[in-house]
Design an enzyme around this catalytic site. Sequence first.
Site, short mmCIF file in Angstrom:
data_model
loop_
_atom_site.label_atom_id
_atom_site.label_comp_id
_atom_site.label_asym_id
_atom_site.label_seq_id
_atom_site.Cartn_x
_atom_site.Cartn_y
_atom_site.Cartn_z
N ARG A 91 -17.06 21.53 -146.47
CA ARG A 91 -16.31 20.34 -146.04
C ARG A 91 -15.17 20.09 -147.04
NH1 ARG A 91 -20.01 15.29 -145.92
NH2 ARG A 91 -20.93 16.54 -144.23
N HIS A 136 -21.15 19.37 -149.93
CA HIS A 136 -20.53 20.24 -148.93
C HIS A 136 -19.23 20.84 -149.44
CE1 HIS A 136 -23.00 19.59 -145.30
NE2 HIS A 136 -23.21 18.37 -145.76
N ASP A 143 -25.52 21.52 -142.99
CA ASP A 143 -26.26 20.61 -142.11
C ASP A 143 -26.65 21.40 -140.87
OD1 ASP A 143 -25.75 18.55 -143.88
OD2 ASP A 143 -24.07 17.73 -142.72
N GLU A 201 -31.99 13.04 -145.63
CA GLU A 201 -31.49 13.63 -144.39
C GLU A 201 -32.24 14.93 -144.08
OE1 GLU A 201 -26.88 12.03 -145.02
OE2 GLU A 201 -27.35 14.16 -145.33
N HIS A 204 -30.10 18.37 -144.04
CA HIS A 204 -29.17 18.67 -145.12
C HIS A 204 -29.83 19.54 -146.20
CE1 HIS A 204 -25.91 17.15 -148.01
NE2 HIS A 204 -26.79 17.71 -148.83
#
Length: 222
Positions: A91, A136, A143, A201, A204
């Site tokens: 990301r 990320h 994810d 999460e 993740h």
Amino acid sequence: MLKKITLVFTLFFIQLSYSQLPEGFVYVSDLIPDLKIELRYLGDNNFTGKPVPGYEAEKIILSKEAAIALQKVQRELENDGYCLKIFDAYRPQRAVNSFIEWARKPEDTLTKAQFYPEKKKSNLFNLGYIATKSGHSRGSTVDLTIIDAKTLKEIDMGGTYDYFGERSHHNFKEITATQKANREYLKNIMSKYGFRAYSEEWWHYTLRQEPYPETYFDFTIK
């Protein structure tokens, strides 16, 4: 002769493709061709309600080390009749910055009902659902979920991707035995091949021995 020319052109285009990436990064689909991709931040089905800066193509990028580890996960899943589905991987930092800007607009609650119905938008950072610096962006966090290899349907994890609430926590108890077993199945396989889970999460995971633990990249996904 024709086969040799074809091979030369194939290698040329592969090299050209990778020239767009920093050294040490790969397109995951090149290692896992049957990977299912739903890059949420490329479109508007995400908590911001719109495409996120830095996402220009439905490409999953990871560090080479993380991609190789994920390839091993996929092989084991395939033996059980499953495959991986990826929602996000590398990301760009500019995307993370856009999340910060989004969080500073309390009047923008377009996606609240779907993604954070029980939480105040102003608390999402303190609760650990959004960060000013994301793993990320270091290139070794992903994810994901699991799908049935035949139907391509997601198996039931007892919660949806990017839901900001206790239901997403690994230790959430108000899910069925099957849902809990599915989470554990994913967690155990990811752990086996070097990934650690994030407690808040269920989707993740970060490679334990990530190659760039202190570097946050900002190259565009294209």
